[in-house]
Design a protein around this motif. Structure first.
Motif, PDB file in Angstrom:
ATOM      1  N   GLY A   1       0.812  -1.211   0.000  1.00  0.00           N
ATOM      2  CA  GLY A   1       0.000   0.000   0.000  1.00  0.00           C
ATOM      3  C   GLY A   1       0.846   1.262   0.000  1.00  0.00           C
ATOM      4  N   VAL A   2       1.909   1.261   0.800  1.00  0.00           N
ATOM      5  CA  VAL A   2       2.812   2.417   0.850  1.00  0.00           C
ATOM      6  C   VAL A   2       3.472   2.638  -0.502  1.00  0.00           C
ATOM      7  CG1 VAL A   2       4.968   3.280   1.842  1.00  0.00           C
ATOM      8  CG2 VAL A   2       3.232   2.274   3.331  1.00  0.00           C
ATOM      9  N   GLU A   3       3.908   1.551  -1.140  1.00  0.00           N
ATOM     10  CA  GLU A   3       4.572   1.668  -2.445  1.00  0.00           C
ATOM     11  C   GLU A   3       3.603   2.194  -3.504  1.00  0.00           C
ATOM     12  OE1 GLU A   3       7.504   1.791  -5.146  1.00  0.00           O
ATOM     13  OE2 GLU A   3       7.712   1.389  -3.000  1.00  0.00           O
ATOM     14  N   GLN A   4       2.384   1.678  -3.486  1.00  0.00           N
ATOM     15  CA  GLN A   4       1.386   2.161  -4.435  1.00  0.00           C
ATOM     16  C   GLN A   4       1.063   3.627  -4.201  1.00  0.00           C
ATOM     17  OE1 GLN A   4      -1.918  -0.508  -3.962  1.00  0.00           O
ATOM     18  NE2 GLN A   4      -0.866  -2.234  -4.951  1.00  0.00           N
ATOM     19  N   LEU A   5       1.025   4.018  -2.927  1.00  0.00           N
ATOM     20  CA  LEU A   5       0.756   5.421  -2.605  1.00  0.00           C
ATOM     21  C   LEU A   5       1.866   6.320  -3.125  1.00  0.00           C
ATOM     22  CD1 LEU A   5      -1.095   7.431  -1.157  1.00  0.00           C
ATOM     23  CD2 LEU A   5       0.208   7.015   0.935  1.00  0.00           C
ATOM     24  N   LYS A   6       3.115   5.877  -2.950  1.00  0.00           N
ATOM     25  CA  LYS A   6       4.247   6.668  -3.441  1.00  0.00           C
ATOM     26  C   LYS A   6       4.175   6.840  -4.952  1.00  0.00           C
ATOM     27  CE  LYS A   6       7.609   5.445   0.177  1.00  0.00           C
ATOM     28  NZ  LYS A   6       8.864   4.717   0.466  1.00  0.00           N
ATOM     29  N   GLN A   7       3.811   5.750  -5.629  1.00  0.00           N
ATOM     30  CA  GLN A   7       3.757   5.804  -7.084  1.00  0.00           C
ATOM     31  C   GLN A   7       2.595   6.662  -7.583  1.00  0.00           C
ATOM     32  OE1 GLN A   7       3.701   1.799  -8.584  1.00  0.00           O
ATOM     33  NE2 GLN A   7       5.723   1.301  -7.782  1.00  0.00           N
ATOM     34  N   SER A   8       1.540   6.736  -6.754  1.00  0.00           N
ATOM     35  CA  SER A   8       0.357   7.488  -7.178  1.00  0.00           C
ATOM     36  C   SER A   8       0.466   8.981  -6.908  1.00  0.00           C
ATOM     37  CB  SER A   8      -0.889   6.943  -6.477  1.00  0.00           C
ATOM     38  OG  SER A   8      -0.853   7.228  -5.087  1.00  0.00           O
ATOM     39  N   VAL A   9       1.448   9.362  -6.099  1.00  0.00           N
ATOM     40  CA  VAL A   9       1.621  10.789  -5.814  1.00  0.00           C
ATOM     41  C   VAL A   9       2.019  11.498  -7.102  1.00  0.00           C
ATOM     42  CG1 VAL A   9       2.978  12.508  -4.576  1.00  0.00           C
ATOM     43  CG2 VAL A   9       2.246  10.434  -3.402  1.00  0.00           C
ATOM     44  N   LYS A  10       1.230  12.443  -7.492  1.00  0.00           N
ATOM     45  CA  LYS A  10       1.449  13.107  -8.773  1.00  0.00           C
ATOM     46  C   LYS A  10       2.603  14.097  -8.679  1.00  0.00           C
ATOM     47  CE  LYS A  10      -3.235  12.695 -10.598  1.00  0.00           C
ATOM     48  NZ  LYS A  10      -4.395  13.421 -11.148  1.00  0.00           N
ATOM     49  N   GLN A  11       3.578  13.892  -9.537  1.00  0.00           N
ATOM     50  CA  GLN A  11       4.658  14.854  -9.662  1.00  0.00           C
ATOM     51  C   GLN A  11       4.201  15.973 -10.605  1.00  0.00           C
ATOM     52  OE1 GLN A  11       7.437  14.604  -7.897  1.00  0.00           O
ATOM     53  NE2 GLN A  11       6.729  12.682  -6.992  1.00  0.00           N
ATOM     54  N   PRO A  12       4.701  17.176 -10.419  1.00  0.00           N
ATOM     55  CA  PRO A  12       4.332  18.257 -11.340  1.00  0.00           C
ATOM     56  C   PRO A  12       4.676  17.867 -12.778  1.00  0.00           C
ATOM     57  CG  PRO A  12       5.526  19.118  -9.427  1.00  0.00           C
ATOM     58  CD  PRO A  12       5.623  17.619  -9.355  1.00  0.00           C
ATOM     59  N   LYS A  13       3.698  17.966 -13.647  1.00  0.00           N
ATOM     60  CA  LYS A  13       3.911  17.574 -15.034  1.00  0.00           C
ATOM     61  C   LYS A  13       4.487  18.730 -15.847  1.00  0.00           C
ATOM     62  CE  LYS A  13       0.473  13.913 -15.375  1.00  0.00           C
ATOM     63  NZ  LYS A  13      -0.592  13.316 -16.210  1.00  0.00           N
ATOM     64  N   ILE A  14       5.292  18.384 -16.815  1.00  0.00           N
ATOM     65  CA  ILE A  14       5.850  19.383 -17.718  1.00  0.00           C
ATOM     66  C   ILE A  14       4.817  19.678 -18.801  1.00  0.00           C
ATOM     67  CG2 ILE A  14       7.711  19.895 -19.345  1.00  0.00           C
ATOM     68  CD1 ILE A  14       9.423  17.867 -17.808  1.00  0.00           C
ATOM     69  N   LYS A  15       4.470  20.942 -18.949  1.00  0.00           N
ATOM     70  CA  LYS A  15       3.488  21.319 -19.968  1.00  0.00           C
ATOM     71  C   LYS A  15       4.178  21.398 -21.327  1.00  0.00           C
ATOM     72  CE  LYS A  15       0.459  23.801 -16.787  1.00  0.00           C
ATOM     73  NZ  LYS A  15      -0.209  25.083 -16.466  1.00  0.00           N
ATOM     74  N   VAL A  16       3.628  20.663 -22.280  1.00  0.00           N
ATOM     75  CA  VAL A  16       4.230  20.565 -23.607  1.00  0.00           C
ATOM     76  C   VAL A  16       3.172  20.861 -24.672  1.00  0.00           C
ATOM     77  CG1 VAL A  16       5.381  19.066 -25.277  1.00  0.00           C
ATOM     78  CG2 VAL A  16       5.873  18.823 -22.838  1.00  0.00           C
ATOM     79  N   THR A  17       3.475  21.809 -25.548  1.00  0.00           N
ATOM     80  CA  THR A  17       2.595  22.097 -26.681  1.00  0.00           C
ATOM     81  C   THR A  17       3.170  21.446 -27.933  1.00  0.00           C
ATOM     82  OG1 THR A  17       1.902  24.205 -25.721  1.00  0.00           O
ATOM     83  CG2 THR A  17       1.525  23.896 -28.072  1.00  0.00           C
ATOM     84  N   LEU A  18       2.344  20.680 -28.611  1.00  0.00           N
ATOM     85  CA  LEU A  18       2.727  20.047 -29.870  1.00  0.00           C
ATOM     86  C   LEU A  18       1.911  20.675 -30.998  1.00  0.00           C
ATOM     87  CD1 LEU A  18       2.754  16.267 -28.808  1.00  0.00           C
ATOM     88  CD2 LEU A  18       4.683  17.848 -28.875  1.00  0.00           C
TER      89      LEU A  18
END
Length: 272
Positions: A78-95
């Motif tokens: 559960g702890v590992e899944q929680l760590k993986q689910s924590v959203k890191q700030p995403k890089i905004k990319v325009t294509l």
């Protein structure tokens, strides 16, 4: 996880209060207190303390350890899944996609791009030359265009493309032209020059969808990608020389390492 259970498991595994204390970085009396607290909570004896050094688990302790081990695995997962689910700030990319590539290529690659959790994508549709200028101005990270270009500081990668055809009734006198700067306009002018055609009547339309709407009503003719034409629109082959490539363009020196790695991803998924 409950600290009393953690202490219990350490004593169970070491069979020794002192060793358990060292393992947990607490004092031996603290271990004794916590085991006593757990035994009082459960109303059972967990260890036979009659030995000089080692303690022996009771049958109840054996069952409790099995349950506690399952709880520990569940807790760690559960702890590992929680760590993986924590959203890191995403890089905004325009294509930037040209009008044709936004219809032919974008739907095929978008699922793969969305799977990359590092980025938050924004898609802009414009003609090939506008995409090039947006890349140069760094308003767009990467662009997918319909014609080859030569520009300073820009790296282009050849991608699978499409087949242009003459769409509309051949006897139509009205030529529907995309605006200057578009990839289709580039190839249309080459075709007209090659065939020695001087259009008697032209209409500039800056939207493929609008052109398709005119064609479906029997108005005009034009060069267009066969892949985006509705079946009911008349079309005529103009030869393999009008099988064209698409091109991925971006800065040749991308200072952002994440964006630089995105180019590799884009190139791979668009060549599949």
């Amino acid at each position: 996880m409950n600290k009393l259970l953690i202490t219990f498991m350490a004593v169970y595994e070491t069979r020794n209060f002192s060793l358990a204390a060292k393992q947990l970085f607490i004092s031996q009396p603290s271990v004794s207190v916590q085991i006593n607290q757990l035994e009082k909570q459960l109303g059972i004896s967990l260890f036979d303390r009659s030995g000089h050094r080692q303690v022996q688990p009771t049958p109840a302790a054996v069952r409790l350890y099995s349950t506690a081990e399952q709880l520990r695995r569940t807790w760690e997962q559960g702890v590992e899944q929680l760590k993986q689910s924590v959203k890191q700030p995403k890089i905004k990319v325009t294509l930037g996609f040209s009008q044709t590539t936004s219809v032919e290529l974008l739907p095929r690659v978008m699922q793969s791009l969305l799977a990359d959790a590092r980025f938050q994508f924004k898609i802009q549709t414009m003609n090939s030359e506008s995409i090039l200028q947006a890349v140069v101005d760094r308003r767009v990270a990467y662009g997918i265009i319909e014609k080859p270009i030569v520009a300073d500081y820009i790296l282009q990668t050849e991608l699978p493309g499409d087949q242009l055809v003459l769409a509309g009734h051949p006897n139509e006198k009205l030529w529907l032209l995309r605006e200057p700067g578009s990839g289709v306009r580039h190839y249309t002018e080459a075709y007209l020059h090659e065939q020695g055609i001087v259009p008697q009547q032209t209409l500039v339309v800056d939207s493929n969808q609008s052109i398709i709407g005119l064609l479906t009503h029997g108005i005009g003719k034009t060069l267009m990608s066969e892949g985006i034409l509705p079946k009911k629109v008349i079309r005529q082959s103009i030869g393999e020389q009008y099988h064209r490539h698409f091109y991925l363009i971006g800065l040749d020196q991308q200072p952002n390492a994440q964006l630089a790695s995105l180019r590799v991803v884009l190139s791979r998924v668009m060549k599949q």
